[in-house]
Design a protein around this motif. Structure first.
Motif, PDB file in Angstrom:
ATOM      1  N   LEU B 448       0.827  -1.212   0.000  1.00  0.00           N
ATOM      2  CA  LEU B 448       0.000   0.000   0.000  1.00  0.00           C
ATOM      3  C   LEU B 448       0.864   1.265   0.000  1.00  0.00           C
ATOM      4  CD1 LEU B 448      -2.898  -1.122   2.363  1.00  0.00           C
ATOM      5  CD2 LEU B 448      -2.912  -0.928  -0.129  1.00  0.00           C
ATOM      6  N   GLY B 449       2.027   1.206   0.664  1.00  0.00           N
ATOM      7  CA  GLY B 449       2.944   2.345   0.620  1.00  0.00           C
ATOM      8  C   GLY B 449       3.392   2.608  -0.804  1.00  0.00           C
ATOM      9  N   PHE B 450       3.722   1.545  -1.510  1.00  0.00           N
ATOM     10  CA  PHE B 450       4.123   1.669  -2.914  1.00  0.00           C
ATOM     11  C   PHE B 450       2.976   2.246  -3.745  1.00  0.00           C
ATOM     12  CE2 PHE B 450       3.751  -0.621  -7.025  1.00  0.00           C
ATOM     13  CZ  PHE B 450       4.721   0.082  -7.722  1.00  0.00           C
ATOM     14  N   LEU B 451       1.761   1.722  -3.526  1.00  0.00           N
ATOM     15  CA  LEU B 451       0.613   2.212  -4.304  1.00  0.00           C
ATOM     16  C   LEU B 451       0.330   3.684  -4.015  1.00  0.00           C
ATOM     17  CD1 LEU B 451      -1.828  -0.837  -4.201  1.00  0.00           C
ATOM     18  CD2 LEU B 451      -0.387  -0.051  -6.096  1.00  0.00           C
ATOM     19  N   ALA B 452       0.577   4.112  -2.764  1.00  0.00           N
ATOM     20  CA  ALA B 452       0.347   5.521  -2.434  1.00  0.00           C
ATOM     21  C   ALA B 452       1.248   6.427  -3.262  1.00  0.00           C
ATOM     22  CB  ALA B 452       0.581   5.751  -0.938  1.00  0.00           C
ATOM     23  N   SER B 453       2.553   6.083  -3.307  1.00  0.00           N
ATOM     24  CA  SER B 453       3.449   6.952  -4.073  1.00  0.00           C
ATOM     25  C   SER B 453       3.208   6.797  -5.574  1.00  0.00           C
ATOM     26  CB  SER B 453       4.912   6.696  -3.714  1.00  0.00           C
ATOM     27  OG  SER B 453       5.277   5.379  -4.005  1.00  0.00           O
ATOM     28  N   LEU B 454       2.827   5.585  -5.992  1.00  0.00           N
ATOM     29  CA  LEU B 454       2.527   5.385  -7.417  1.00  0.00           C
ATOM     30  C   LEU B 454       1.334   6.251  -7.842  1.00  0.00           C
ATOM     31  CD1 LEU B 454       3.210   3.708  -9.990  1.00  0.00           C
ATOM     32  CD2 LEU B 454       1.427   2.121  -9.289  1.00  0.00           C
ATOM     33  N   THR B 455       0.321   6.320  -6.968  1.00  0.00           N
ATOM     34  CA  THR B 455      -0.856   7.132  -7.275  1.00  0.00           C
ATOM     35  C   THR B 455      -0.475   8.594  -7.479  1.00  0.00           C
ATOM     36  OG1 THR B 455      -2.099   5.660  -5.842  1.00  0.00           O
ATOM     37  CG2 THR B 455      -3.173   7.731  -6.467  1.00  0.00           C
ATOM     38  N   LEU B 456       0.337   9.119  -6.537  1.00  0.00           N
ATOM     39  CA  LEU B 456       0.749  10.519  -6.681  1.00  0.00           C
ATOM     40  C   LEU B 456       1.563  10.722  -7.956  1.00  0.00           C
ATOM     41  CD1 LEU B 456       1.937  12.109  -3.324  1.00  0.00           C
ATOM     42  CD2 LEU B 456      -0.133  12.520  -4.634  1.00  0.00           C
ATOM     43  N   GLY B 459      -0.674  10.455 -10.994  1.00  0.00           N
ATOM     44  CA  GLY B 459      -1.533  11.638 -10.995  1.00  0.00           C
ATOM     45  C   GLY B 459      -0.776  12.869 -11.458  1.00  0.00           C
ATOM     46  N   TYR B 460       0.496  12.942 -11.071  1.00  0.00           N
ATOM     47  CA  TYR B 460       1.334  14.061 -11.484  1.00  0.00           C
ATOM     48  C   TYR B 460       1.601  14.010 -12.989  1.00  0.00           C
ATOM     49  CZ  TYR B 460       5.649  16.837 -11.882  1.00  0.00           C
ATOM     50  OH  TYR B 460       6.623  17.735 -12.262  1.00  0.00           O
ATOM     51  N   LEU B 461       1.914  12.808 -13.485  1.00  0.00           N
ATOM     52  CA  LEU B 461       2.152  12.655 -14.928  1.00  0.00           C
ATOM     53  C   LEU B 461       0.893  12.984 -15.725  1.00  0.00           C
ATOM     54  CD1 LEU B 461       4.285   9.401 -15.394  1.00  0.00           C
ATOM     55  CD2 LEU B 461       5.036  11.770 -15.371  1.00  0.00           C
ATOM     56  N   GLY B 462      -0.284  12.574 -15.159  1.00  0.00           N
ATOM     57  CA  GLY B 462      -1.535  12.778 -15.876  1.00  0.00           C
ATOM     58  C   GLY B 462      -2.202  14.102 -15.539  1.00  0.00           C
ATOM     59  N   VAL B 464      -3.378  15.278 -12.877  1.00  0.00           N
ATOM     60  CA  VAL B 464      -4.447  15.292 -11.878  1.00  0.00           C
ATOM     61  C   VAL B 464      -3.983  16.094 -10.654  1.00  0.00           C
ATOM     62  CG1 VAL B 464      -5.959  13.892 -10.419  1.00  0.00           C
ATOM     63  CG2 VAL B 464      -5.206  13.028 -12.664  1.00  0.00           C
ATOM     64  N   PHE B 465      -2.722  15.882 -10.257  1.00  0.00           N
ATOM     65  CA  PHE B 465      -2.137  16.662  -9.173  1.00  0.00           C
ATOM     66  C   PHE B 465      -1.089  17.588  -9.761  1.00  0.00           C
ATOM     67  CE2 PHE B 465      -2.816  12.304  -7.430  1.00  0.00           C
ATOM     68  CZ  PHE B 465      -3.929  12.605  -6.662  1.00  0.00           C
ATOM     69  N   THR B 466      -0.946  18.788  -9.185  1.00  0.00           N
ATOM     70  CA  THR B 466       0.104  19.676  -9.680  1.00  0.00           C
ATOM     71  C   THR B 466       1.136  19.942  -8.595  1.00  0.00           C
ATOM     72  OG1 THR B 466      -1.376  21.478  -9.147  1.00  0.00           O
ATOM     73  CG2 THR B 466      -1.180  20.882 -11.470  1.00  0.00           C
ATOM     74  N   PHE B 467       2.390  19.930  -9.000  1.00  0.00           N
ATOM     75  CA  PHE B 467       3.500  20.253  -8.111  1.00  0.00           C
ATOM     76  C   PHE B 467       4.402  21.244  -8.824  1.00  0.00           C
ATOM     77  CE2 PHE B 467       2.240  15.959  -6.845  1.00  0.00           C
ATOM     78  CZ  PHE B 467       2.086  16.128  -5.474  1.00  0.00           C
ATOM     79  N   ASN B 468       5.215  21.993  -8.036  1.00  0.00           N
ATOM     80  CA  ASN B 468       6.126  22.976  -8.638  1.00  0.00           C
ATOM     81  C   ASN B 468       7.146  22.343  -9.563  1.00  0.00           C
ATOM     82  OD1 ASN B 468       5.051  25.212  -7.480  1.00  0.00           O
ATOM     83  ND2 ASN B 468       6.362  25.128  -5.656  1.00  0.00           N
ATOM     84  N   SER B 469       7.631  21.142  -9.190  1.00  0.00           N
ATOM     85  CA  SER B 469       8.697  20.526  -9.971  1.00  0.00           C
ATOM     86  C   SER B 469       8.655  19.019  -9.745  1.00  0.00           C
ATOM     87  CB  SER B 469      10.056  21.066  -9.521  1.00  0.00           C
ATOM     88  OG  SER B 469      10.275  20.729  -8.160  1.00  0.00           O
ATOM     89  N   ASP B 470       9.414  18.297 -10.573  1.00  0.00           N
ATOM     90  CA  ASP B 470       9.549  16.854 -10.380  1.00  0.00           C
ATOM     91  C   ASP B 470      10.048  16.558  -8.977  1.00  0.00           C
ATOM     92  OD1 ASP B 470       8.950  16.850 -13.000  1.00  0.00           O
ATOM     93  OD2 ASP B 470      10.857  15.990 -13.696  1.00  0.00           O
ATOM     94  N   LEU B 471      10.961  17.441  -8.540  1.00  0.00           N
ATOM     95  CA  LEU B 471      11.571  17.236  -7.240  1.00  0.00           C
ATOM     96  C   LEU B 471      10.529  17.327  -6.134  1.00  0.00           C
ATOM     97  CD1 LEU B 471      14.546  16.922  -6.341  1.00  0.00           C
ATOM     98  CD2 LEU B 471      14.356  19.264  -5.558  1.00  0.00           C
ATOM     99  N   GLU B 472       9.668  18.340  -6.234  1.00  0.00           N
ATOM    100  CA  GLU B 472       8.644  18.508  -5.206  1.00  0.00           C
ATOM    101  C   GLU B 472       7.723  17.279  -5.194  1.00  0.00           C
ATOM    102  OE1 GLU B 472       5.725  21.567  -5.583  1.00  0.00           O
ATOM    103  OE2 GLU B 472       5.585  21.826  -3.414  1.00  0.00           O
ATOM    104  N   GLU B 473       7.374  16.786  -6.394  1.00  0.00           N
ATOM    105  CA  GLU B 473       6.538  15.597  -6.472  1.00  0.00           C
ATOM    106  C   GLU B 473       7.209  14.432  -5.762  1.00  0.00           C
ATOM    107  OE1 GLU B 473       4.905  11.930  -7.367  1.00  0.00           O
ATOM    108  OE2 GLU B 473       6.873  12.446  -8.162  1.00  0.00           O
ATOM    109  N   GLY B 477       5.614  12.372  -2.839  1.00  0.00           N
ATOM    110  CA  GLY B 477       5.355  10.957  -3.118  1.00  0.00           C
ATOM    111  C   GLY B 477       6.021  10.072  -2.079  1.00  0.00           C
ATOM    112  N   ALA B 478       7.283  10.400  -1.764  1.00  0.00           N
ATOM    113  CA  ALA B 478       8.005   9.609  -0.775  1.00  0.00           C
ATOM    114  C   ALA B 478       7.366   9.764   0.596  1.00  0.00           C
ATOM    115  CB  ALA B 478       9.474  10.034  -0.742  1.00  0.00           C
TER     116      ALA B 478
END
Lengths: 81, 551
Positions: B448-456, B459-462, B464-473, B477-478
């Motif tokens: 479930l921990g893996f699925l949580a970060s996978l979802t974010l 979602g970021y790639l698609g 659905v969620f927005t972040f300032n940068s890949d790094l912030e994501e 996610g972690a």
């Protein structure tokens, strides 16, 4: 695993060789090469530095060889490698 | 591509050739010392600490790391130092002081094996398979990156570099196993430094020393912000776009602890050490060079920023990623140029060899021996290990050619598999310190921990969620993975039976058993400079002190 050779011999040998090659090259560097390196005789300095590193590794190996534990019979073959 | 082409001559190629011959020679010599599978996969647990320590840092010093950190140095300035002093050193010290007694003391042969003994087989399968797949794919990514750089610098066709790089790694690992990988990593460590030091030295001379660099950076497009690490991190108005909470907790705690403490490609180096004290000192000895590596990566990045006109282009030769290659082209005369090219090639091979040697061990012990062919003689598994190495490298070559067809696939693969690390760390840390944590809690917290970060991430790639940068994501996610894994571990443990204490000896804090409390630790600690706690404390203090001039 006692027959494994010592990594210091590998590092020492290769860096001594690198040191000699690059130092010799550095002695005969053309002005254009020295200009490219902003006036630093970098081949000479790095060559000498690598030579020193290589020789220090070999010296360390000489002064402090692999301890003769566990399988003393195979130890001599070990150091030669 | 021709813009990056280096003016290499006979001597440069001679230096590269000597390196290839030495690396192969190490493989052939190491082969003679291999008599059983433990020799092949764990170097017979015989290595001194300075060797495993340098191999530990070298396994991480892949070329993607060097080129990437120089690029970050040019793009974000000294905030890149966080990747070393916050994002690596504390976790390396923590691994050595706190976690290594469990790993080494329990005599497990791999990180997945620890999960099998602490939790159950489903946890084990999930981790072993995901790790094995990740290692092979990342090996392919390393290979492709090597081929790209050799194409740009030397004009070699992609397929030639891929085949040569793969063949050399294949030969020396198949012959000499982990010993061969570790010895070559130690050699690579010195070659990489010998290649990078001249770039830094000549670069600094060119810009007028440190003061000249400071003045020129202040006048550059990032300006003075490039010379600070923590100022303006109360908000995100800084080059990295991250605040101090993200840096300390996201990068410093979750991401870095996840990577350094559970990544078997790293931990394996310490497992090969000759005794408990050497194993504990392995990551700590590695931390000292790690403190200083930014001198030859981040500083060249800054030098490239102020000396290479137009650096930072979106595409072409002037991207940030080419900071180091551009400096090599502009500053190094033949001779040291050959050493620098060799250093880059060496660093690619270091990264790939670490992946391959981690893969063959997990595949053989954790997949083949655990689930497919049990109870065969030891020599059988030694053969399986060698065949696994060949298969792993061949799949890696395949991945490299696939990666060549997609622009950003490398980034995606790397990011995707970093998703496994954060929940893994959470599962480990709870499992090591809370004996009540049940077998199924291990499995569900990991999944479930893996699925949580996978979802974010998805979602970021698609969008659905927005972040300032890949790094912030990646921070978020972690963080999400870590919190989810801890919560799931606690909740599931409350509803499922915990394992009997007799099965947890040596695996959980307080139930150490004879293996971790043996005289070995005490005996080795008699000499103060071999004390892991003291050495670790010195490394962390240095990391803090080094920040002071660059606040």
């Amino acid at each position: 695993m006692n027959r494994l050779f010592d990594v210091r011999a590998v590092i020492g040998g290769m860096f001594t060789l690198y040191g000699v090659i690059v130092t010799v090259l550095g002695l005969f560097d053309s002005p254009s090469e020295i200009d490219k390196a902003q006036g630093v005789r970098i081949n000479l300095w790095m060559g000498l530095a690598m030579l020193v590193l290589g020789l220090l590794m070999l010296l360390w190996l000489r002064l402090n060889p692999l301890p003769a534990q566990e399988q003393p019979a195979e130890e001599s073959a070990d150091r030669e490698a | 591509m021709s813009g990056l082409r280096l003016d290499v001559n006979f001597v440069d190629y001679l230096i590269l050739a000597i390196y290839f011959i030495t690396v192969l020679g190490v493989g052939f010599m190491a082969r003679r010392a291999i008599r059983n599978s433990s020799d092949f996969f764990l170097s017979g647990r015989s290595m001194p600490a300075w060797v495993t320590g340098l191999a530990f840092v070298s396994a991480n010093l892949g070329a993607l790391e060097i080129i990437g950190m120089a690029a970050n140095g040019a793009q974000y300035g000294l905030m890149t130092l966080h990747y070393y002093w916050v994002g690596a050193v504390p976790a390396m010290v923590f691994l050595g002081i706190v976690m290594m007694p469990f790993y080494y003391g329990s005599k497990v042969r791999s990180v997945p094996e620890f999960l099998r003994r602490r939790f159950n087989r489903p946890t084990h399968v999930f981790n072993a398979v995901s790790f094995a797949v990740a290692q092979v794919l990342i090996a392919g990514v390393n290979l492709y990156a090597l081929a790209l750089i050799l194409q740009a610098l030397l004009g070699w066709p992609l397929w030639l570099s891929i085949v040569i790089g793969a063949a050399i790694v294949l030969i020396y690992i198949t012959l000499g196993g982990l010993s061969s990988a570790i010895y070559n990593e130690v050699l690579q460590f010195f070659v990489i430094l010998a290649g990078l030091i001249p770039i830094t030295v000549i670069g600094l001379v060119k810009v007028g020393g440190w003061n000249g660099l400071v003045e020129k950076v202040q006048a550059s497009k990032i300006g003075d912000a490039a010379l600070h690490t923590f100022s303006n991190t109360a908000n995100t108005d800084n080059p990295l776009g991250a605040n101090w909470i993200g840096i300390i907790f996201g990068l410093g705690f979750v991401l870095s602890f996840g990577y350094w403490t559970t990544n078997f490609a790293e931990v394996q180096r310490a497992l090969s050490a000759k005794d408990m004290s050497a194993a504990r000192r392995t990551p700590i000895i590695g931390a000292f060079p790690k403190l200083l590596i930014p001198v030859v990566t981040v500083i060249p990045g800054l030098i490239a920023l102020v000396t290479v006109q137009g650096l930072g282009a979106g595409e072409g030769d002037l991207t940030y990623n080419n900071a180091i290659p551009l400096l090599m082209r502009d500053l190094l005369p033949n001779g040291v140029l050959g050493v620098a090219v060799t250093g880059l090639v060496a660093s690619f091979m270091a990264g790939m060899a670490a992946n391959v040697s981690g893969f063959n061990t997990v595949f053989t012990y954790d997949i083949w021996q655990s689930y497919i062919r049990k109870d065969r003689p030891d020599g059988y598994y030694l053969r399986v290990g060698r065949i696994a190495t060949v298969v792993g490298v061949v799949i890696g070559i395949g991945t490299a050619f696939i990666a060549a067809g997609f622009d950003n696939i490398m980034n995606y693969i790397q990011a995707l598999f970093s998703l496994f690390n954060a929940p893994l760390f959470a599962t480990f840390i709870v499992g090591m310190f809370w004996k009540r944590m049940s077998a199924w809690a291990g499995f569900w917290s990991l999944l479930l921990g893996f699925l949580a970060s996978l979802t974010l991430y998805l979602g970021y790639l698609g969008d659905v969620f927005t972040f300032n940068s890949d790094l912030e994501e990646s921070f978020w996610g972690a963080g999400a993975a870590f919190v989810t894994a801890v919560v799931v571990a606690v909740v599931v443990s409350l509803f499922t039976p915990s394992k009997p204490e007799s099965e947890l000896r040596g695996l959980v804090y307080g139930l150490a058993g004879s293996s971790t409390s043996g005289e070995t630790i005490v005996a080795a600690d008699k000499v103060w400079w071999r004390n892991p706690v003291l050495l670790g404390a010195i490394a962390v203090i240095l990391a803090v002190v080094l920040y002071i001039p660059f606040w």
